[in-house]
Design a protein around this motif. Structure first.
Motif, PDB file in Angstrom:
ATOM      1  N   ALA A  12       0.852  -1.188   0.000  1.00 20.39           N
ATOM      2  CA  ALA A  12       0.000   0.000   0.000  1.00 20.39           C
ATOM      3  C   ALA A  12       0.884   1.233   0.000  1.00 20.39           C
ATOM      4  O   ALA A  12       1.877   1.308   0.734  1.00 20.39           O
ATOM      5  CB  ALA A  12      -0.913  -0.005   1.223  1.00 20.39           C
ATOM      6  N   TYR A 105      -3.659   3.417  -7.819  1.00 19.45           N
ATOM      7  CA  TYR A 105      -4.730   2.652  -7.151  1.00 19.45           C
ATOM      8  C   TYR A 105      -4.426   2.427  -5.661  1.00 19.45           C
ATOM      9  O   TYR A 105      -4.792   1.384  -5.102  1.00 19.45           O
ATOM     10  CB  TYR A 105      -4.958   1.295  -7.851  1.00 19.45           C
ATOM     11  N   LEU A 135      -9.123   0.865  -0.247  1.00 21.55           N
ATOM     12  CA  LEU A 135      -8.266  -0.312  -0.431  1.00 21.55           C
ATOM     13  C   LEU A 135      -8.522  -1.319   0.698  1.00 21.55           C
ATOM     14  O   LEU A 135      -8.646  -0.933   1.857  1.00 21.55           O
ATOM     15  CB  LEU A 135      -6.805   0.147  -0.399  1.00 21.55           C
ATOM     16  N   TRP A 255      -4.808  -7.565  -2.717  1.00 21.33           N
ATOM     17  CA  TRP A 255      -5.580  -6.379  -2.318  1.00 21.33           C
ATOM     18  C   TRP A 255      -6.838  -6.317  -3.180  1.00 21.33           C
ATOM     19  O   TRP A 255      -6.849  -6.780  -4.327  1.00 21.33           O
ATOM     20  CB  TRP A 255      -4.797  -5.095  -2.577  1.00 21.33           C
ATOM     21  N   ARG A 257      -9.426  -3.235  -4.509  1.00 20.33           N
ATOM     22  CA  ARG A 257      -9.666  -1.800  -4.600  1.00 20.33           C
ATOM     23  C   ARG A 257     -11.155  -1.625  -4.864  1.00 20.33           C
ATOM     24  O   ARG A 257     -11.656  -2.022  -5.927  1.00 20.33           O
ATOM     25  CB  ARG A 257      -8.839  -1.219  -5.751  1.00 20.33           C
TER      26      ARG A 257
END
Ligand code: FES
Ligand code: CO
Length: 326
Positions: A12, A105, A135, A255, A257
């Motif tokens: 991140a 993102y 996220l 992850w 989004r």
């Protein structure tokens, strides 16, 4: 195409501050750090002097300092200071191994081998001002990236893995849907399901329609097709991207989004829903053998409900993607 020339998410973006951090991508140990201007860098996590991990060092005045003998490296990777020999001007060979980095993102993306032709995976909803972005993750999952992409494209598991949420045993039949290959993967449309709790806001079972798109070998995007009622009410819309870091051929970091027409709910409410769903998927994903996706069509058996998965396998085969497949 080589996995090493693709862009992969590694962490991140807001998790990288003033200290170097170690990450793994495609079995390679990397150090991530930010220079004095805030730019992120990804280097091999190995000092060119005696091989110490640069991620154990620190950032001093915009340079990365090795923990062992204090050599300092400027943002381009060049060593510019050797404390034991202060008058020494290090030559070009005294440099860290650098890789290309971009932030997008909410994540930091790394390309191990330079290839200007390879684009970042597309996620169109990111620039839609009507959609709020959140996220979720990271999730460390003990399986290959392609198994996780397939799970994301798969609707036939909803009534079992996500019973009472994304599916129910009374409605397990998968309506026919369309799949077409695209230059970046595939597009599946007219994907429909009866869902008791299709999103964080739903209060009743709904008949929902999705499109799924594979936009890069390890990236997929789900977009909910708004029904007539929600269009009329300017109602709930959502698009979810699945971003995967292939840490090794049989382990991944994941992850999601979220891009949602919801600017009111707290982040954790939106993340909790996604978390609940993925925690239902994770044990099944980690149980699958082999962990690497078999590309030989005879290795596993298939039905028409699996045609998105079959198209994905054909795409990987044609791209000669080899990491995390067998
Ligand atoms: Fe890095 Fe010596 S090992 S400075
Ligand atoms: Co699932």
């Amino acid at each position: 195409m080589k996995e090493h020339s693709l862009w992969h998410p590694v962490m991140a973006a807001n998790g990288l501050t003033d200290a170097p951090l170690a990450v793994t991508l495609l079995e390679q140990e990397l150090v991530l750090w930010r220079d004095a201007t805030g730019l992120a860098h990804a280097w091999g996590d190995q000092c060119p002097h005696r091989g110490a991990k640069l991620s154990l060092g620190r950032v001093c005045a915009g340079r990365l300092e090795c923990p062992y003998h204090g050599w300092q490296f400027e943002a381009g990777g060049q060593c510019v200071h050797v404390p034991a020999v202060p008058s020494f001007v290090p030559p070009a060979s005294h440099a860290a191994r650098t890789h290309a980095v971009v932030e997008a993102y909410g994540l930091i993306w790394v390309q191990l081998l330079p290839d200007a032709v390879v684009p970042l995976p597309a996620f169109a909803a990111e620039t839609d001002a009507q959609l709020r972005k959140v996220l979720c993750g990271p999730y460390d999952v003990a399986t290959s990236a392609p198994r996780i992409v397939e799970n994301f494209l798969d609707m036939a598991h909803f009534g079992f893995v996500h019973e009472g949420w994304l599916g129910m045993r009374e409605a397990t039949s998968i309506d026919d849907y369309r799949v077409e290959p695209t230059p970046t993967g595939l597009l599946a449309t007219q994907c429909r399901a009866w869902q008791p709790q299709s999103n964080v806001h739903s209060t009743a079972t709904a008949h929902v329609e999705y499109t799924y798109e594979v936009v890069a070998p390890y990236t997929a995007v789900l977009t909910k097709v708004p029904d007539a009622a929600s269009v009329a009410l300017q109602g709930f819309r959502e698009s979810i991207a699945l971003f995967i870091c292939p840490t090794t051929p049989e382990t991944s970091r994941v992850w999601f989004r979220l891009a949602m027409a919801d600017f009111d709910s707290p982040d954790n409410k939106l993340q909790d829903f996604q978390h609940t769903i993925f925690m239902q998927d994770k044990p099944v994903l980690e149980s699958q053998r082999p962990r690497r996706l078999p590309l030989d069509v005879r290795a596993e058996v298939h039905t028409t409900a699996d045609k998105a998965s079959s198209a994905y396998r054909r795409f990987l085969k044609q791209e000669t993607i080899t990491f995390g497949v067998c």
